[in-house]
Structures are given as structure tokens and as C-alpha cells.
Design a protein around this motif. Sequence first.
Motif, PDB file in Angstrom:
ATOM      1  N   TYR A 171       0.776  -1.241   0.000  1.00 51.62           N
ATOM      2  CA  TYR A 171       0.000   0.000   0.000  1.00 51.62           C
ATOM      3  C   TYR A 171       0.809   1.294   0.000  1.00 51.62           C
ATOM      4  CZ  TYR A 171      -3.861  -3.107   1.186  1.00 51.62           C
ATOM      5  OH  TYR A 171      -4.796  -4.110   1.176  1.00 51.62           O
ATOM      6  N   GLU A 199      -0.538   4.048  -2.234  1.00 54.25           N
ATOM      7  CA  GLU A 199      -1.979   4.304  -2.239  1.00 54.25           C
ATOM      8  C   GLU A 199      -2.481   4.981  -0.969  1.00 54.25           C
ATOM      9  OE1 GLU A 199      -3.594   0.403  -2.963  1.00 54.25           O
ATOM     10  OE2 GLU A 199      -3.296   0.622  -5.100  1.00 54.25           O
ATOM     11  N   VAL A 254      -5.383   4.404   3.014  1.00 51.42           N
ATOM     12  CA  VAL A 254      -6.260   3.348   2.531  1.00 51.42           C
ATOM     13  C   VAL A 254      -7.336   3.115   3.591  1.00 51.42           C
ATOM     14  CG1 VAL A 254      -6.422   0.919   1.862  1.00 51.42           C
ATOM     15  CG2 VAL A 254      -4.403   2.250   1.233  1.00 51.42           C
ATOM     16  N   LEU A 267     -10.194   0.591   4.945  1.00 47.86           N
ATOM     17  CA  LEU A 267     -10.690  -0.773   4.912  1.00 47.86           C
ATOM     18  C   LEU A 267     -11.914  -0.868   5.805  1.00 47.86           C
ATOM     19  CD1 LEU A 267      -7.280  -1.030   5.205  1.00 47.86           C
ATOM     20  CD2 LEU A 267      -7.934  -3.308   4.523  1.00 47.86           C
ATOM     21  N   VAL A 316     -10.537  -3.379   1.189  1.00 48.89           N
ATOM     22  CA  VAL A 316     -10.234  -2.028   0.729  1.00 48.89           C
ATOM     23  C   VAL A 316     -11.495  -1.427   0.109  1.00 48.89           C
ATOM     24  CG1 VAL A 316      -8.878  -0.627  -0.868  1.00 48.89           C
ATOM     25  CG2 VAL A 316      -7.798  -2.527   0.354  1.00 48.89           C
ATOM     26  N   PHE A 342      -9.079   4.791  -1.267  1.00 49.68           N
ATOM     27  CA  PHE A 342      -7.688   5.152  -1.022  1.00 49.68           C
ATOM     28  C   PHE A 342      -7.436   6.553  -1.542  1.00 49.68           C
ATOM     29  CE2 PHE A 342      -7.838   2.844  -5.006  1.00 49.68           C
ATOM     30  CZ  PHE A 342      -7.022   3.560  -5.859  1.00 49.68           C
TER      31      PHE A 342
END
Length: 86
Positions: free
Chosen positions: A51, A54, A57, A59, A64, A67
Motif C-alpha cells: 500500500y 496508495e 487506505v 478498509l 479495501v 484510497f
Amino acid sequence: MSQPVVVEVLTKQGCHLCVDALAAARQVCAEFGIEPLERDITTDEELLSIYAEELPVLLIDGRVKDFWRIDPQRLRRLLSETDAGR
């Protein structure tokens, strides 16, 4: 009885987008009685390798959902579709 919804924000130190995302997640999650978890990926080599490009992120229950920028309206909709919204 269903499991509580887990909202996690993957971050790293010095990331201004991460600060903004965490603030948005905290605000929206509070509406659902949830405390989002913050996880610094620099302490986990596997997460860092996956990650790093990105961040942040978002979740939900380990999946996910967003992002780079966390859209509060999208997060609100996503949470309303989970057990947290019932």
C-alpha cells in the motif's frame, strides 16, 4: 448477534492526506458509534510493500473500500450498507 463493523485507516507519519482521511473517518464513524482504527504501515513490511503508493487506505471489515482521499459521503453510504447502519 452480528460482528461489529471494523473500520481501519492505513497511514504513515508525515502523510497530510492520511491526517485528513483519519479525521473524515473519525467524524463519519462517530455517527455510527464506531471508533476507526489507525494502522501505521511503516511497522509492517508486507502492508508497506502493498500500500505504500496508495495511502491513505480505508478498509471496512478487512476489505479495501477507498484510497488516497476518503469521501465522507461514500463512507457514510458504505457504513449504512453494513451492520453498523442497521
